[in-house]
Design a protein around this motif. Sequence first.
Motif, PDB file in Angstrom:
ATOM      1  N   ILE A  20       0.836  -1.205   0.000  1.00 15.60           N
ATOM      2  CA  ILE A  20       0.000   0.000   0.000  1.00 15.60           C
ATOM      3  C   ILE A  20       0.869   1.253   0.000  1.00 15.60           C
ATOM      4  O   ILE A  20       0.590   2.218  -0.720  1.00 15.60           O
ATOM      5  N   TRP A  21       1.946   1.239   0.804  1.00 13.05           N
ATOM      6  CA  TRP A  21       2.844   2.401   0.828  1.00 13.05           C
ATOM      7  C   TRP A  21       3.527   2.591  -0.527  1.00 13.05           C
ATOM      8  O   TRP A  21       3.666   3.704  -1.018  1.00 13.05           O
ATOM      9  N   TRP A  22       3.945   1.489  -1.142  1.00  9.66           N
ATOM     10  CA  TRP A  22       4.568   1.579  -2.468  1.00  9.66           C
ATOM     11  C   TRP A  22       3.574   2.131  -3.484  1.00  9.66           C
ATOM     12  O   TRP A  22       3.931   2.976  -4.313  1.00  9.66           O
ATOM     13  N   SER A  23       2.323   1.675  -3.404  1.00 14.54           N
ATOM     14  CA  SER A  23       1.298   2.177  -4.318  1.00 14.54           C
ATOM     15  C   SER A  23       1.057   3.668  -4.102  1.00 14.54           C
ATOM     16  O   SER A  23       0.873   4.426  -5.063  1.00 14.54           O
ATOM     17  N   PHE A  24       1.101   4.091  -2.838  1.00 20.30           N
ATOM     18  CA  PHE A  24       0.862   5.504  -2.526  1.00 20.30           C
ATOM     19  C   PHE A  24       1.966   6.395  -3.067  1.00 20.30           C
ATOM     20  O   PHE A  24       1.713   7.364  -3.778  1.00 20.30           O
TER      21      PHE A  24
END
Length: 312
Positions: A20-24
Amino acid sequence: MTDRSTSQPGWLHKVTDSDIWWSFKSSSLTVIAAIGTILIVVLAFLSPVLAPHTPFDPATLSLSDGLKPPVLLSPDGDWAFPLGTDDQGRDILSSIMYGTRLSLIVGFASVVVAMAIGIALGLLSGYFGGAVDALIMRIADVQLTFPAILVALLIDGIVRSVISVQRHDEIAVFVIVGAIGLSFWVQYARTVRGSVMVEKNKEYVQAARVIGLSPLLIMVRHVLPNVTGPVLVIATINLGLAIITEATLSFLGVGLPSTEPSLGTLIRLGNDVLQSGDWWITVFPAATLAALVLAVNLLGDWLRDALNPKLR
């Protein structure tokens, strides 16, 4: 050399290494939306400290300051009122900051009410099934035939018919929160119901039944944590819808009173003098509302995609 990842706290390492952090961080549009949302929220909730004026305190107002134009667009502007003033001498910038805070409070509270009702009914419907499921879902189907704004108008109208106008103005925030919350519970209930119908047949739920746990404990402790993902996505998207609904009701004059102005109330007050050319009274609150809802919706779209395993 020390590995930077090993020097981080455990929870921070998990966050920064998550999908999720990478996607953000890989979506510049989402980062901009997050920064914009945080900025608006901080300015709104710190408005008593940061706002240059207290716009809705009659003791601080002067009619001689009325209808001053924005300082950057007219030589008649006053730097004490950078976005101009309304016909009562209220500073538009300060009004927007205070109004945004109230809009956010109503939006957040409405989403919490809708979540509480929808999750509870969705858990009962999906877990017990049968007549309970049929009753709850038929009520949901009937409500879906009416737009949310009409349901909110109906609830507000019923409250107005029961209590006096003065009393209604005193509890207007609670009335509008309840009206919007009761308008949005269906989506949560249907989503939770579908997830619960899948989860209740899994082995961990069967094991909880075997050891004698009560249905309430099973639903709250075991089933609910596994259905929160879709609920968070709906809540993020519905926050923007709740803010828009409150603004619409206030613009129509059936939402929050002028003594407790939200962005919708400010737009309505500015609309009354729009034909006279005093456009800034309406345009700046409307632009703030549009920017806030757009930023929240962008975050909701990102969260929906980030939590969808098919898109990873």
